[in-house]
Design a protein around this motif. Structure first.
Motif, short mmCIF file in Angstrom:
data_model
loop_
_atom_site.label_atom_id
_atom_site.label_comp_id
_atom_site.label_asym_id
_atom_site.label_seq_id
_atom_site.Cartn_x
_atom_site.Cartn_y
_atom_site.Cartn_z
N ARG A 349 43.23 30.62 16.56
CA ARG A 349 42.85 30.25 15.29
C ARG A 349 41.78 28.56 15.15
O ARG A 349 41.01 28.25 15.18
N ILE A 350 42.51 27.99 15.93
CA ILE A 350 42.75 26.79 15.98
C ILE A 350 41.08 26.42 16.60
O ILE A 350 40.06 25.82 16.69
N LEU A 351 41.30 27.30 18.21
CA LEU A 351 39.77 27.35 18.94
C LEU A 351 38.97 27.60 18.66
O LEU A 351 37.97 27.51 19.23
N ASP A 352 38.97 28.87 17.77
CA ASP A 352 38.06 29.48 16.48
C ASP A 352 37.12 28.39 16.04
O ASP A 352 35.75 28.30 15.74
N ALA A 353 38.08 27.49 15.05
CA ALA A 353 37.81 26.17 14.14
C ALA A 353 36.77 25.26 14.91
O ALA A 353 35.75 24.78 15.07
N THR A 354 37.20 25.45 16.25
CA THR A 354 36.35 24.10 17.44
C THR A 354 35.11 25.06 17.62
O THR A 354 34.01 24.82 18.71
N LYS A 355 35.29 25.70 17.34
CA LYS A 355 33.20 27.00 18.17
C LYS A 355 32.31 27.35 17.11
O LYS A 355 31.77 27.71 17.26
N ASP A 356 33.98 27.93 15.59
CA ASP A 356 32.38 28.14 14.78
C ASP A 356 31.42 27.35 13.33
O ASP A 356 30.80 27.84 13.20
N LEU A 499 28.58 13.98 22.24
CA LEU A 499 29.62 15.07 23.03
C LEU A 499 30.95 15.64 21.88
O LEU A 499 30.13 17.07 22.04
N MET A 500 31.61 15.14 21.31
CA MET A 500 32.06 15.41 19.89
C MET A 500 31.53 17.04 19.95
O MET A 500 31.80 18.06 19.12
N ILE A 501 30.04 16.39 18.63
CA ILE A 501 29.55 18.02 17.97
C ILE A 501 29.47 18.18 18.83
O ILE A 501 28.71 19.56 18.15
N VAL A 502 28.85 17.91 19.95
CA VAL A 502 28.73 19.07 20.65
C VAL A 502 29.53 20.62 20.92
O VAL A 502 29.30 21.71 21.14
N VAL A 503 30.69 19.83 21.07
CA VAL A 503 31.57 20.73 21.39
C VAL A 503 32.32 21.59 20.59
O VAL A 503 32.67 22.84 20.79
N PHE A 504 31.85 21.02 19.43
CA PHE A 504 32.22 21.66 18.10
C PHE A 504 31.08 22.47 17.91
O PHE A 504 31.73 23.57 16.65
N SER A 505 30.03 22.82 18.63
CA SER A 505 28.70 24.03 17.97
C SER A 505 28.35 24.14 18.86
O SER A 505 26.79 24.31 18.90
N MET A 506 28.10 24.42 19.63
CA MET A 506 27.48 25.45 21.01
C MET A 506 28.14 26.23 21.17
O MET A 506 26.75 27.55 21.06
N ALA A 542 30.87 19.13 27.85
CA ALA A 542 30.65 19.70 26.86
C ALA A 542 31.88 21.18 27.11
O ALA A 542 33.33 21.41 26.10
N GLU A 543 31.97 21.79 28.05
CA GLU A 543 32.72 23.30 28.10
C GLU A 543 34.12 22.83 28.54
O GLU A 543 35.65 23.07 28.58
N LYS A 544 34.45 20.95 29.95
CA LYS A 544 35.34 20.54 29.88
C LYS A 544 36.22 19.96 28.71
O LYS A 544 37.66 20.00 28.82
N ALA A 545 35.39 19.50 28.34
CA ALA A 545 35.95 18.50 26.72
C ALA A 545 36.61 19.41 26.19
O ALA A 545 37.89 19.74 24.83
N ARG A 546 35.72 21.30 25.83
CA ARG A 546 36.25 21.63 25.02
C ARG A 546 37.65 22.33 25.70
O ARG A 546 38.98 23.21 24.56
#
Length: 593
Positions: A349-356, A499-506, A542-546
């Motif tokens: 769920r945490i991972l989903d929150a960083t993706k959605d 980059l943080m914004i991109v990580v959470f929006s890719m 972004a992928e590495k940061a995630r």
């Protein structure tokens, strides 16, 4: 009962290789049983623990000593129900009082072991029943002061055998007067069971009106499972009832697999002033024991028969313990899996929150918009990336605080998500464990349904470490001189925030107005980074940061999960298989003896 076959004092006999191999196996079985812990509160666990303790005790008290000393005297244990007349019988066998008998129960407070004087060395040490102490008593015929003749020391501890040397006991057989098997004293009952488990043969004493009682029959059936020789003494049989009562008892013995048991009848009679039965009352039993004692080959056969039967029964007990150990491991695995599933779901769920795109809402979105603005920067980006870079770079260099506020907002938002999901996982695990008896026992009254003390601070520290690692990733990626000039013009904090914004929006699943607001602002950050590093590099960073963020979140949750897992007992995964193998080996040992 006089001596008919006195033996030399015990000596160190040569142990044959098969016996040596058997002892080695039995010592290994004993060690593995003693090391078997069954701590979880499963339905049959308490009985399994008693089985373990009983098996270890029988190995110590009887099986190992008998394998090590096959030529030792037979141990005949006299056992039976309360008031059956065991002590009176033992006194009659030797022809004078050596044990207490009376109406106050329990009478036999300590076990008394009668042996021929020449065989004292077999019993004075710890060869058999090693956890019981030794106290020297005196027979009536012993050359001691008359004031002490027939006296038993006042030893109150239940952990001692009273040894009485008496020439009336035939060499080759020792007689042990045990406590009542149905005593009102728990200690007496346990000790009686321990002594009976150490017997080469059992003299079971009952009465005409109690021979069908359940408790002694349970022990008789255990004796049958061990193939032990049993002599049944039916005491206090009324005149004229001998045939009827003995036939009924014989029928019970036949039906329960004890048809080979010797049966002796003692008629109802008055005792003399010393509490002794009339002379000759127990002559058939005396004769039988004397013949056994005189027959060295017969004694050896009895010892081996009982030993093999006990080993075969031990195999069944060890197999049952192996199954109990498997059930313990399965229960522990289920509890561990429940905790793992709850915290794994939380990590998902945490991972989903960083993706959605959830983290691009609220405070994070507001701070990002404060940082880059909206329409002017969008238009500059669309018209001329270079001009956008120059103007945004000047903005970054002059106003670093907005970027830091974006980082702080991300830290706060991400921290809230992680703490909330960790608390949910803890509550879920706590509920799952409390729905299981084993889990309830492990948790007790402790409440583990929230996060542990200091988790909030550890989470904040981990997020800041992730942000620092992300900044280092940008520095590493911008090592080239040309690229370095670009990222230096934009500022490291600004690029990090982007980059943080991109990580959470890719892979953000944004809809409606969020596409135009959160999604649009995310595009600003992505286009900016692409202008500096290139599209492939941005995707890679972004992928590495995630992945780094996900790994850090998993570590945090694993540490939290440990508060449950630390309650689980240590496990020996190989124990059930080893015990099952021991059970098979014991069967082979008994079959090949």
């Amino acid at each position: 009962m006089t001596s008919r076959n006195e033996q030399d004092p015990p000596h160190d006999s040569q142990t044959a290789p098969p016996a040596l191999a058997a002892v080695t196996l039995l010592e290994k079985v004993r060690g593995d049983l003693a090391g078997t812990a069954l701590p979880l509160a499963l339905p049959d666990a308490e009985q399994a623990r008693r089985d373990v303790a009983g098996a270890v005790a029988q190995l110590d008290d009887y099986i190992l000593p008998r394998y090590r000393s096959l030529d030792a005297p037979l141990l005949a244990v006299v056992g039976g129900s309360t008031g059956a007349g065991k002590s009176t019988l033992v006194n009659a066998l030797v022809g004078h009082p050596v044990t207490r008998s009376g109406a106050i129960r329990p009478t036999t407070r300590q076990p008394i072991l009668l042996h021929h004087p020449s065989e004292a060395a077999w019993f004075e040490g710890q060869r058999v029943l090693p956890n019981l102490g030794r106290i020297r008593g005196y027979a009536a015929s012993s050359p001691v002061p008359a004031s002490r003749a027939g006296a038993i020391p006042d030893a109150r501890a239940m952990s001692s055998l009273v040894l009485v040397a008496d020439p009336a006991v035939p060499a080759g057989i020792a007689v042990l007067d045990a406590p009542d098997v149905d005593s009102i004293s728990d200690d007496n009952r346990k000790l009686a069971g321990q002594l009976l488990a150490a017997a080469d043969l059992w003299i079971f004493v009952t009465t005409a009106n109690r021979y069908a009682d359940a408790v002694p029959w349970k022990l008789l059936l255990d004796a049958a499972s061990r193939d032990i020789m049993v002599a049944v003494v039916l005491d206090r049989v009324p005149p004229g009832a001998e045939t009827e009562v003995s036939e009924d008892l014989r029928g019970l013995l036949d039906r329960e697999g004890l048809g080979a048991a010797q049966l002796f009848i003692i008629p109802e009679t008055s005792l003399d002033p010393l509490g002794m039965l009339p002379a000759g009352t127990v002559l058939p039993l005396q004769t039988w024991l004397g013949e056994l004692a005189a027959d060295a080959a017969g004694r050896s056969e009895i010892a081996r028969r009982t030993l093999n039967g006990t080993v075969r029964a031990m195999a069944g007990r060890v197999a049952a313990v192996a199954q109990a150990a498997r059930e313990q491991q399965a229960a522990a695995d289920a509890l561990e899996a429940a905790a793992a599933a709850a915290y794994r779901d939380a990590a998902g769920r945490i991972l989903d929150a960083t993706k959605d795109g959830a983290l691009l809402r609220g405070e994070v979105l507001a701070r990002w918009q404060d940082f880059v603005g909206t329409g002017e920067f969008f238009r500059a980006l669309e018209q001329n990336v270079g001009r956008f870079r120059d103007r945004l770079g000047a903005f970054f260099r002059g106003e670093p605080a907005p970027a830091v506020r974006v980082e702080a907002a991300i830290e706060t938002g991400l921290q809230a998500v992680i703490i909330d999901e960790a608390a949910t996982a803890a509550e879920d695990t706590d509920q799952r464990w409390r729905s299981d008896p084993a889990g309830r026992q492990l948790l007790g009254t402790d409440d583990l349904s929230g996060t542990t003390q200091g988790f909030e601070d550890r989470t904040a520290t981990e997020i800041r470490a992730w942000q620092e690692a992300l900044m280092e990733l940008i520095r590493t990626e911008g090592q080239g001189k040309r690229t370095q000039a670009r990222w230096l013009s934009f500022g490291i904090n600004g690029l990090g925030a982007a980059l943080m914004i991109v990580v959470f929006s890719m892979t953000a699943g944004l809809t409606g107005l969020e596409v135009g607001v959160a999604g649009g602002t995310a595009v600003v950050g992505q286009r900016l980074l692409e202008a500096v590093f290139g599209e492939d590099a941005v995707r890679r960073m972004a992928e590495k940061a995630r992945e780094d963020l996900h790994a850090r979140c998993q570590r945090l949750l694993q540490d939290e999960r440990q508060k449950f897992l630390s309650r689980l007992p240590a496990r020996n995964e190989a124990a059930p298989q080893a015990l099952a193998a021991h059970a098979d080996a014991l069967v082979r040992l008994a079959d090949n003896a």
